[in-house]
Design a protein around this motif. Sequence first.
Motif, PDB file in Angstrom:
ATOM      1  N   ARG A 174      82.044  20.002  40.906  1.00  0.00           N
ATOM      2  CA  ARG A 174      81.072  20.774  40.122  1.00  0.00           C
ATOM      3  C   ARG A 174      80.420  19.906  39.046  1.00  0.00           C
ATOM      4  N   ASN A 175      81.202  19.059  38.405  1.00  0.00           N
ATOM      5  CA  ASN A 175      80.624  18.174  37.395  1.00  0.00           C
ATOM      6  C   ASN A 175      79.539  17.286  38.007  1.00  0.00           C
ATOM      7  N   ALA A 176      79.796  16.766  39.211  1.00  0.00           N
ATOM      8  CA  ALA A 176      78.809  15.925  39.898  1.00  0.00           C
ATOM      9  C   ALA A 176      77.564  16.727  40.244  1.00  0.00           C
ATOM     10  N   PHE A 177      77.769  17.959  40.680  1.00  0.00           N
ATOM     11  CA  PHE A 177      76.646  18.847  40.996  1.00  0.00           C
ATOM     12  C   PHE A 177      75.765  19.067  39.775  1.00  0.00           C
ATOM     13  N   TYR A 178      76.373  19.375  38.638  1.00  0.00           N
ATOM     14  CA  TYR A 178      75.593  19.632  37.425  1.00  0.00           C
ATOM     15  C   TYR A 178      74.865  18.383  36.948  1.00  0.00           C
ATOM     16  N   HIS A 179      75.516  17.234  37.089  1.00  0.00           N
ATOM     17  CA  HIS A 179      74.868  15.978  36.695  1.00  0.00           C
ATOM     18  C   HIS A 179      73.623  15.737  37.540  1.00  0.00           C
ATOM     19  N   LEU A 180      73.758  15.864  38.857  1.00  0.00           N
ATOM     20  CA  LEU A 180      72.610  15.646  39.729  1.00  0.00           C
ATOM     21  C   LEU A 180      71.523  16.686  39.462  1.00  0.00           C
ATOM     22  N   ARG A 181      71.902  17.918  39.242  1.00  0.00           N
ATOM     23  CA  ARG A 181      70.905  18.963  38.979  1.00  0.00           C
ATOM     24  C   ARG A 181      70.076  18.626  37.740  1.00  0.00           C
ATOM     25  N   GLU A 201      66.028  17.841  37.891  1.00  0.00           N
ATOM     26  CA  GLU A 201      65.055  18.634  37.136  1.00  0.00           C
ATOM     27  C   GLU A 201      64.212  17.743  36.221  1.00  0.00           C
ATOM     28  N   THR A 202      64.804  16.664  35.710  1.00  0.00           N
ATOM     29  CA  THR A 202      64.011  15.691  34.955  1.00  0.00           C
ATOM     30  C   THR A 202      62.976  15.032  35.856  1.00  0.00           C
ATOM     31  N   GLU A 203      63.413  14.618  37.036  1.00  0.00           N
ATOM     32  CA  GLU A 203      62.498  13.953  37.974  1.00  0.00           C
ATOM     33  C   GLU A 203      61.400  14.894  38.439  1.00  0.00           C
ATOM     34  N   LEU A 204      61.761  16.131  38.659  1.00  0.00           N
ATOM     35  CA  LEU A 204      60.798  17.127  39.129  1.00  0.00           C
ATOM     36  C   LEU A 204      59.644  17.292  38.144  1.00  0.00           C
ATOM     37  N   ASN A 205      59.909  17.076  36.883  1.00  0.00           N
ATOM     38  CA  ASN A 205      58.890  17.255  35.850  1.00  0.00           C
ATOM     39  C   ASN A 205      58.348  15.935  35.322  1.00  0.00           C
ATOM     40  N   SER A 206      58.458  14.890  36.142  1.00  0.00           N
ATOM     41  CA  SER A 206      58.036  13.548  35.756  1.00  0.00           C
ATOM     42  C   SER A 206      56.844  13.086  36.584  1.00  0.00           C
ATOM     43  N   VAL A 207      56.219  12.018  36.122  1.00  0.00           N
ATOM     44  CA  VAL A 207      55.157  11.333  36.864  1.00  0.00           C
ATOM     45  C   VAL A 207      55.761  10.058  37.432  1.00  0.00           C
ATOM     46  N   THR A 208      55.729   9.918  38.761  1.00  0.00           N
ATOM     47  CA  THR A 208      56.480   8.832  39.392  1.00  0.00           C
ATOM     48  C   THR A 208      55.616   7.912  40.252  1.00  0.00           C
ATOM     49  N   ASP A 209      54.310   7.862  39.973  1.00  0.00           N
ATOM     50  CA  ASP A 209      53.497   6.923  40.753  1.00  0.00           C
ATOM     51  C   ASP A 209      53.142   5.695  39.904  1.00  0.00           C
ATOM     52  N   ASN A 210      52.293   4.848  40.415  1.00  0.00           N
ATOM     53  CA  ASN A 210      51.945   3.581  39.771  1.00  0.00           C
ATOM     54  C   ASN A 210      50.596   3.099  40.306  1.00  0.00           C
ATOM     55  N   PRO A 211      49.700   2.596  39.438  1.00  0.00           N
ATOM     56  CA  PRO A 211      49.838   2.544  37.982  1.00  0.00           C
ATOM     57  C   PRO A 211      49.612   3.909  37.344  1.00  0.00           C
ATOM     58  N   ILE A 212      50.059   4.029  36.102  1.00  0.00           N
ATOM     59  CA  ILE A 212      49.851   5.249  35.323  1.00  0.00           C
ATOM     60  C   ILE A 212      48.557   5.080  34.522  1.00  0.00           C
ATOM     61  N   VAL A 213      47.635   6.011  34.705  1.00  0.00           N
ATOM     62  CA  VAL A 213      46.334   5.926  34.045  1.00  0.00           C
ATOM     63  C   VAL A 213      46.411   6.685  32.723  1.00  0.00           C
ATOM     64  N   LEU A 214      46.386   5.952  31.613  1.00  0.00           N
ATOM     65  CA  LEU A 214      46.495   6.567  30.296  1.00  0.00           C
ATOM     66  C   LEU A 214      45.135   6.933  29.709  1.00  0.00           C
ATOM     67  N   SER A 215      44.129   6.149  30.042  1.00  0.00           N
ATOM     68  CA  SER A 215      42.789   6.406  29.507  1.00  0.00           C
ATOM     69  C   SER A 215      41.784   5.646  30.361  1.00  0.00           C
ATOM     70  N   ASP A 216      40.502   5.705  29.957  1.00  0.00           N
ATOM     71  CA  ASP A 216      39.498   4.940  30.697  1.00  0.00           C
ATOM     72  C   ASP A 216      39.567   3.459  30.368  1.00  0.00           C
TER      73      ASP A 216
END
Length: 496
Positions: A290-297, A301-316
């Motif tokens: 269960r501890n492993a399950f909660y850690h992965l969860r 959830e952090t990854e799900l709400n992240s931007v994971t491509d490259n390059p990251i466009v911050l401005s023009d």
Amino acid sequence: MIYGAHQFTLPDILKVLKDPSQASLDSDAKRRIQASAQNVRSIVDSDRTVYGINTGFGPLCDVKISEQQTAQLQHNLIISHAVGVGDPIDKCTSKLMMIAKIHALSKGFSGVSLEVVERMQLMLNLDIIPVIPSQGSVGASGDLAPLAHMVLPLIGLGKVWQNGNVVASQQVLSAHNLEPLKLGPKEGLGLINGTQFILSNALIGLEKMGYLLDVADLAAAMSLEAYQGSASPYREELHQIRPFAGSIEVAARMRRLLQGSQNLTSHQDCSRVQDPYSMRCVPQVHGASRNAFYHLRDLVETELNSVTDNPIVLSDQEAISGGNFHGQLLAIAIDYAKIAAAELGNISDRRSYLLLEGKFGLPRLLTESSGLDSGFMIPQYTSAALVTENKALCYPASADSIPTSLGQEDHVSMGSISSRTFNTVLDNLVSILAVELMFAAQGIEFRRPMKCSDLVERNFEIIRRKVPKLEQDRLIGEDMQAIAKLITSRSLEVAF
């Protein structure tokens, strides 16, 4: 829920998976997407050299691409990277990849146009889901091959699911009067650079594992009832002095599962001092899982709400070439959770074995006519085989790395392999737990007329409605499958 703004949780994304209309693009999300696409256009117009926008990819990053060729560059990227092999992933996982990608793009750092994002959302709503091969990603520089296959239908290529069949994308697009899109600068790269394949497989695995953790507790409780073991190792004060969250939770669940058992209290003053570890250490072993399950969860959830491509466009004026696409942050935790899932099966098989030994009032092999009948001898072979298969699958893919892209991508996560084998381990665990539940139900028959706890009795009746007591040899393989179906259909009463 709003793409790009709402912090998705595991329950949230499962709701969107079931009904894609649960998530939408609001005006702020559309503004972010459009602003990011305009930033890319400004970079192209300025003629500054920015990786992936007006250069080649990987080791070809030193090749400058003209403004006139930027659209062709993105088209070529998709068709050259769609080289996955193996059986296709299931449709639900493909849908999750699309949902997760829309969410990431909607944060406004990827330079992908609103038209592309809205087309992906429309495809979800119309149930036009890409067929994506399961193999071919090394889990860094993004899940390139799987995501390229996800993108193919956007440009009128590849295949999609239709009524359980695989059909050409163009055929389905035409039926809905949809024209293939032409990708603009950076759009192809923004679509295929990311961890959505690893992430989606992990999400599917977590959804399975959460339920199987509960089933494992039930199986342990039923086995303890059949074995007439001691409930004292689950006492609260024992676990408060070693307060790991997982073991505290499992001990509490076991107390609830065994509460009011006439069967266990009937022999609490017997001469047995203590039970074998597989009966006695359920909170510690199941709790570690269960501890492993909660850690992965938490990480997922952090990854799900992240931007994971490259390059990251911050401005023009600024696009940062970094490594947010690297899957190692999930890969190690997935391998850890995979081991945790395998251990649920390992200890389950040990409990099954104990029930066959013919001790403490149980007949050998759980049959009164052993010799003429083999009883439950061979299902434990099946369980043992699956336990060992899971051990082999627990080799940590994240510990390996093979350089790719002529050494430009010289360390990769192999998290895609971790996430796929994680689900295979969980599928094997279903059958292992089915064997234990079958044995435990049979063992409880020999404790009559004494009653077990209410929860155990209710689940015993659920099992008995599908699988009767074994009186003499029959096709018990079918019994195993029936109990496995009770697990996969979530018919057992394990949530309380």
